[in-house]
Each structure stands twice: as structure tokens, then as C-alpha cells.
Design a protein around this motif. Sequence first.
Motif, PDB file in Angstrom:
ATOM      1  N   SER A 109       9.613  12.095   0.150  1.00  0.00           N
ATOM      2  CA  SER A 109      10.052  13.391  -0.359  1.00  0.00           C
ATOM      3  C   SER A 109       8.902  14.357  -0.600  1.00  0.00           C
ATOM      4  CB  SER A 109      10.849  13.196  -1.661  1.00  0.00           C
ATOM      5  OG  SER A 109      10.058  12.503  -2.629  1.00  0.00           O
ATOM      6  N   ALA A 110       7.685  13.820  -0.824  1.00  0.00           N
ATOM      7  CA  ALA A 110       6.508  14.669  -1.033  1.00  0.00           C
ATOM      8  C   ALA A 110       5.675  14.800   0.242  1.00  0.00           C
ATOM      9  CB  ALA A 110       5.650  14.105  -2.161  1.00  0.00           C
ATOM     10  N   MET A 111       6.239  14.399   1.369  1.00  0.00           N
ATOM     11  CA  MET A 111       5.577  14.444   2.672  1.00  0.00           C
ATOM     12  C   MET A 111       4.344  13.537   2.739  1.00  0.00           C
ATOM     13  SD  MET A 111       7.184  16.129   4.896  1.00  0.00           S
ATOM     14  CE  MET A 111       8.471  17.361   5.126  1.00  0.00           C
ATOM     15  N   ASN A 112       4.358  12.467   1.966  1.00  0.00           N
ATOM     16  CA  ASN A 112       3.315  11.453   2.088  1.00  0.00           C
ATOM     17  C   ASN A 112       3.682  10.518   3.233  1.00  0.00           C
ATOM     18  OD1 ASN A 112       1.633  12.122  -0.256  1.00  0.00           O
ATOM     19  ND2 ASN A 112       3.437  11.513  -1.447  1.00  0.00           N
ATOM     20  N   PRO A 113       2.728  10.173   4.100  1.00  0.00           N
ATOM     21  CA  PRO A 113       3.042   9.324   5.254  1.00  0.00           C
ATOM     22  C   PRO A 113       3.110   7.855   4.883  1.00  0.00           C
ATOM     23  CG  PRO A 113       0.716   9.866   5.278  1.00  0.00           C
ATOM     24  CD  PRO A 113       1.303  10.601   4.097  1.00  0.00           C
ATOM     25  N   LYS A 114       4.003   7.134   5.557  1.00  0.00           N
ATOM     26  CA  LYS A 114       4.127   5.689   5.383  1.00  0.00           C
ATOM     27  C   LYS A 114       4.248   5.055   6.762  1.00  0.00           C
ATOM     28  CE  LYS A 114       6.319   5.767   0.793  1.00  0.00           C
ATOM     29  NZ  LYS A 114       5.379   4.890   0.076  1.00  0.00           N
ATOM     30  N   ILE A 115       3.311   4.185   7.080  1.00  0.00           N
ATOM     31  CA  ILE A 115       3.324   3.508   8.383  1.00  0.00           C
ATOM     32  C   ILE A 115       4.449   2.482   8.392  1.00  0.00           C
ATOM     33  CG2 ILE A 115       1.992   2.097   9.997  1.00  0.00           C
ATOM     34  CD1 ILE A 115      -0.546   3.234   8.683  1.00  0.00           C
ATOM     35  N   ALA A 116       5.252   2.488   9.462  1.00  0.00           N
ATOM     36  CA  ALA A 116       6.404   1.598   9.562  1.00  0.00           C
ATOM     37  C   ALA A 116       6.360   0.815  10.868  1.00  0.00           C
ATOM     38  CB  ALA A 116       7.692   2.417   9.479  1.00  0.00           C
ATOM     39  N   ASP A 117       7.308  -0.109  10.999  1.00  0.00           N
ATOM     40  CA  ASP A 117       7.550  -0.892  12.212  1.00  0.00           C
ATOM     41  C   ASP A 117       6.364  -1.780  12.574  1.00  0.00           C
ATOM     42  OD1 ASP A 117       8.512  -2.025  14.497  1.00  0.00           O
ATOM     43  OD2 ASP A 117       9.278  -0.157  15.343  1.00  0.00           O
ATOM     44  N   PHE A 118       6.361  -2.988  11.986  1.00  0.00           N
ATOM     45  CA  PHE A 118       5.290  -3.945  12.228  1.00  0.00           C
ATOM     46  C   PHE A 118       5.722  -5.075  13.156  1.00  0.00           C
ATOM     47  CE2 PHE A 118       3.704  -1.601   8.753  1.00  0.00           C
ATOM     48  CZ  PHE A 118       2.334  -1.773   8.721  1.00  0.00           C
ATOM     49  N   GLY A 119       6.761  -4.832  13.952  1.00  0.00           N
ATOM     50  CA  GLY A 119       7.246  -5.866  14.860  1.00  0.00           C
ATOM     51  C   GLY A 119       6.238  -6.246  15.925  1.00  0.00           C
ATOM     52  N   MET A 120       5.378  -5.286  16.308  1.00  0.00           N
ATOM     53  CA  MET A 120       4.387  -5.556  17.350  1.00  0.00           C
ATOM     54  C   MET A 120       3.014  -5.911  16.784  1.00  0.00           C
ATOM     55  SD  MET A 120       6.074  -5.199  20.028  1.00  0.00           S
ATOM     56  CE  MET A 120       7.824  -4.873  19.951  1.00  0.00           C
ATOM     57  N   ALA A 121       2.892  -5.940  15.470  1.00  0.00           N
ATOM     58  CA  ALA A 121       1.582  -6.130  14.846  1.00  0.00           C
ATOM     59  C   ALA A 121       0.999  -7.490  15.193  1.00  0.00           C
ATOM     60  CB  ALA A 121       1.706  -5.987  13.332  1.00  0.00           C
ATOM     61  N   ARG A 122      -0.342  -7.540  15.240  1.00  0.00           N
ATOM     62  CA  ARG A 122      -1.059  -8.780  15.518  1.00  0.00           C
ATOM     63  C   ARG A 122      -1.908  -9.155  14.312  1.00  0.00           C
ATOM     64  NH1 ARG A 122      -0.727  -9.905  21.179  1.00  0.00           N
ATOM     65  NH2 ARG A 122      -1.828 -11.811  20.663  1.00  0.00           N
ATOM     66  N   LEU A 123      -1.895 -10.441  14.001  1.00  0.00           N
ATOM     67  CA  LEU A 123      -2.683 -10.965  12.885  1.00  0.00           C
ATOM     68  C   LEU A 123      -4.007 -11.499  13.406  1.00  0.00           C
ATOM     69  CD1 LEU A 123      -2.754 -11.767   9.866  1.00  0.00           C
ATOM     70  CD2 LEU A 123      -1.749 -13.939  10.532  1.00  0.00           C
ATOM     71  N   PHE A 124      -5.106 -11.067  12.778  1.00  0.00           N
ATOM     72  CA  PHE A 124      -6.439 -11.500  13.182  1.00  0.00           C
ATOM     73  C   PHE A 124      -7.028 -12.412  12.129  1.00  0.00           C
ATOM     74  CE2 PHE A 124      -8.815  -8.641  16.412  1.00  0.00           C
ATOM     75  CZ  PHE A 124      -7.900  -9.009  17.390  1.00  0.00           C
ATOM     76  N   VAL A 125      -7.789 -13.428  12.585  1.00  0.00           N
ATOM     77  CA  VAL A 125      -8.641 -14.188  11.678  1.00  0.00           C
ATOM     78  C   VAL A 125      -9.735 -13.237  11.198  1.00  0.00           C
ATOM     79  CG1 VAL A 125     -10.074 -16.241  11.437  1.00  0.00           C
ATOM     80  CG2 VAL A 125      -8.154 -16.248  13.020  1.00  0.00           C
ATOM     81  N   VAL A 126     -10.243 -13.470  10.003  1.00  0.00           N
ATOM     82  CA  VAL A 126     -11.166 -12.537   9.370  1.00  0.00           C
ATOM     83  C   VAL A 126     -12.340 -12.175  10.259  1.00  0.00           C
ATOM     84  CG1 VAL A 126     -12.737 -12.218   7.434  1.00  0.00           C
ATOM     85  CG2 VAL A 126     -10.497 -13.250   7.065  1.00  0.00           C
ATOM     86  N   HIS A 158       0.861  -1.183   0.000  1.00  0.00           N
ATOM     87  CA  HIS A 158       0.000   0.000   0.000  1.00  0.00           C
ATOM     88  C   HIS A 158       0.898   1.233   0.000  1.00  0.00           C
ATOM     89  CE1 HIS A 158      -2.925   3.014   1.468  1.00  0.00           C
ATOM     90  NE2 HIS A 158      -3.833   2.219   0.918  1.00  0.00           N
ATOM     91  N   LYS A 159       0.445   2.290  -0.647  1.00  0.00           N
ATOM     92  CA  LYS A 159       1.276   3.482  -0.781  1.00  0.00           C
ATOM     93  C   LYS A 159       1.528   4.166   0.557  1.00  0.00           C
ATOM     94  CE  LYS A 159      -2.534   6.675  -1.845  1.00  0.00           C
ATOM     95  NZ  LYS A 159      -3.048   7.666  -2.834  1.00  0.00           N
ATOM     96  N   ASN A 160       0.706   3.872   1.563  1.00  0.00           N
ATOM     97  CA  ASN A 160       0.891   4.481   2.876  1.00  0.00           C
ATOM     98  C   ASN A 160       1.502   3.530   3.894  1.00  0.00           C
ATOM     99  OD1 ASN A 160      -2.021   6.133   1.992  1.00  0.00           O
ATOM    100  ND2 ASN A 160      -0.174   7.272   2.504  1.00  0.00           N
ATOM    101  N   LEU A 161       2.136   2.456   3.387  1.00  0.00           N
ATOM    102  CA  LEU A 161       2.919   1.549   4.223  1.00  0.00           C
ATOM    103  C   LEU A 161       4.342   1.519   3.698  1.00  0.00           C
ATOM    104  CD1 LEU A 161       0.565  -1.572   4.556  1.00  0.00           C
ATOM    105  CD2 LEU A 161       0.586   0.493   5.948  1.00  0.00           C
TER     106      LEU A 161
END
Length: 465
Positions: A269-286, A187-190
Motif C-alpha cells: 500500500s505504501a509502494m514498497n517492493p516485495k520480491i515474490a515467486d521463488f519457485g525457480m530459486a536455487r540454493l547455494f552452499v555458503v 525480510h521486509k522486501n520479500l
Amino acid sequence: MNIQLMLHRHHRHHLHPPVVTLAPPPSTPSINTTTKADNRSGTFRTAIIIFVPMSLLLVLSTLAIAFFRLRKSEDVQKRLDSGGPSKMAWTTVVSKLFKFSRHGGLHHADEDASQSVDSLRFDFATIRVATNDFSNANKLGQGGFGWVYKGKLSNGQEIAVKRLGDCSTQGEVEFKNEIVLMSRLQHKNLVRLLGFCMEGKERLLIYEFVPNASLDRFIFDPIKRLLLNWETRYKIILGIARGLLYLHEDSQLRIIHHDLKGGNILLDSAMNPKIADFGMARLFVVDQSRGNTKRIVGTYGYMPPEYAKFGQFSVKTDVFSFGVLILEIVSGKKNGSSVNAGNIEHLLSYAWKKWREGKALSLIDQTLRSGSNSDKIRCIHIGLLCVQENVAKRPTMASIVLMLTSFSMSLPLPSKPGFLLESSTNSNLSFPGQFPSWTIRSNQSSHHPINISINEASITEPYPR
């Protein structure tokens, strides 16, 4: 005489022909219909006796295999949640045993997952050359796992390399977690993961290079914040919202980031945000809506009270963190520091007080001279909706994106925020000054408050810092 007798007999034969008696046809053996019916019935019963047990055996075998795999995955997750050591990260189970699809639910082994991860592998020599042997001149910053370096591959592509320092059990888990998740997200924001390296004790994560560092370096800096006018700040808020919406609802996986903060938002460079650092992320069943854990990780000031106190998390955990971020971006003030001169008062309680007093304009960063004040007030309103104490009242990310893009949409009134941190006299969970990223452990049940203790250094810092 004889001739007359012969004529007489001939005449009688034509007038009265002789009667011929036909013999009955030979009797045909009768068919025993009863015997044939019995044969058919016996054959049907035999087929049933063979087919039904085989079908049941196949179904039971499939269920047993699925149950074994689920139990294996749950056991690994329980060991991680309890803080105990584990040689295999739960993300390895995810990549090799299951494929979580938004539309298809839980599927069996995705054989392409591990192959996809392996295709991202870099050899250590390549990265060493790219970073000029990890020279000090190429250091971008220091995170919770070690240093981050700038590098350039042989094809000219610029990269950012996160090099883990002391690779503890926890570090190994978060390392594998980020590889598996980021390899499946686009995704462009990741921030984009380009690859990784695992050779000996070396653990490297290779990302796309994002030149403008992290959001917190701008909004909390008295000089750099001048570069962020209202149009840019609004673009950042909307971009983060869209990135979270992708994680929660639109990707093939359902992800809770779990550590959303200004330091984990990188700006290109265009000041678009990108979410980083997924070390703590949790995966959910749908179809999973919430979960519990005894291993509390994240950053104070950004985690909701139900998670910090009870270990309860859901997609609304990220919504709360996003609300804090909105208030920080609009005000230019950090939630982890005093925002009211002369008093120890944190951003959420300060914002709530100003809102109730009808003085929300005083919360806006004084350097924001351009832009519509009504749009800024609307963002404060959305931020307060996100940090409500009542989890059910917090909007979803889909609703938030709609609120941010449809100004004709009316907003509900916010209720009291989750005051995890109010003041050093009013809260047992208050910490003066800036909040570090802490990991809290507890062996208590998730139905009871967790006793908070600081056991170790940050494990959630992003790059660069």
C-alpha cells in the motif's frame, strides 16, 4: 681374696666394655624394575591397539554417512537438472538432511526445519471458505501454475492464494521449493509466505496480501505510470536491491532468485517492493560461487547470455536481471519489446547506444518531470554496470546498495552489455515482441551452447499477473 678378684673384674669391665658384634640386617628382596617397566609398556600398547582402530572406525563411519547424504542430494538435483521426473524435490532433501548457514557452512540434519514447514500447513476447507469457494469475484490474476485468489481468514487477515492447476512433476518441484525456501526467509522486501495446503490433488500457497499488484502493471501502463514519481521509483529500485542483498549474503540460506522481473515484484500500500515467486530459486552452499544446469528456466530479456546459452549461473545472474529492471523502471520501456520506433531494437542495445552517444537523458521516461536528472543518469549507469557481458565486471549486490546510497562514490565506466537479444537480423536468439517465460531443455554439456527450443508454457509467472 675372692673379694679382691671381684673388684678387679668390675674395674676392668668399666674400663674396657665388651665388644658387641651386631648382626647384619635381614636382606630385603630386590625390586625387579625391568619387569615393571615392561608391564607399563604392554598396557600402553594395548590401549593404543584398542583406541586407534575405534577412532578410525568412528571417523570413517561419519565420513561415509556424510558422503551418502551428499550423494543422495546430488543425485536428486541431477535428475531435476536433466529434466527427468523425480518424486522428491531437492528442497525436501535440504529441509530434512541439511541446514545451510551463512556463518556455519554445511551442517547436519536440521530437525526443526520440517517441523517449521509443517506448522505452516492449512487445511483445504479453511482456504475454501476464505476464498468463497474460489469464486471468480476473488480472482486476482493467472500465473504459470494456475489462478491466484484473494481471501480473508476467520481472524480478518487478508491473504492471496496461489492455486496450482495441473500439478505436473515440475509444478510439484517448484511448489515444494517455494515452501521450503520462503519458510526460512524473513525480510521486509520479500513477500511473506503464510502457509500452504496439500490435500489430494490440491496444491495451494498462501501469501500475505499485497494490494497494489505487481510492478510491471505500473511502469508499462501509460496511465498508472503517472503514479510512480521519481522518488517512488528510486525507493522501489533500492528496496529490490536490499531484498536481493539479503538473499545473496545476509540470510541463513544463500539464494539465487533466478527469475527477477517486474511481474515478480509486488507493491504494498505504501509502494514498497516485495520480491515474490521463488519457485525457480536455487540454493547455494555458503562457499559456492557458481553452478551449471541443463535445465534453463526463466524469462527472456532478463536472463544473462552465459545462463541462456551455457546454463552457467551465479549471484551475478540476479545482478544482470536487476540491471534490466533498473533500466525498465527509469525508462518506462520493457526490454522484451521494441523501444526504437521503426526499428526492432531492444532496451539493452538501445540504452548502450544512447550512453555511448552521450544522450542518456533521452532514455529517461518523459513522465518523470520531477527529481534530479543526475540521480536518474546515475541509476542508468548502475543498470549498465549490472548488465555487462563480462560476468566478473558486474558488481555484487553489496556494492550496488552502496552505489545507490552513497552518491559521493565514483562509478567505473560500464563495458558492453550482454547482448542476448539485439535484433532479428543480428542475433539467432532474438524474438520480436514481448518475451514469454519459457523453459528450455538440453542434454548437451554445459560447456557448449544450448540449442534453444520452446517446449512448454510458462512456469515462472508470479501472482498477480
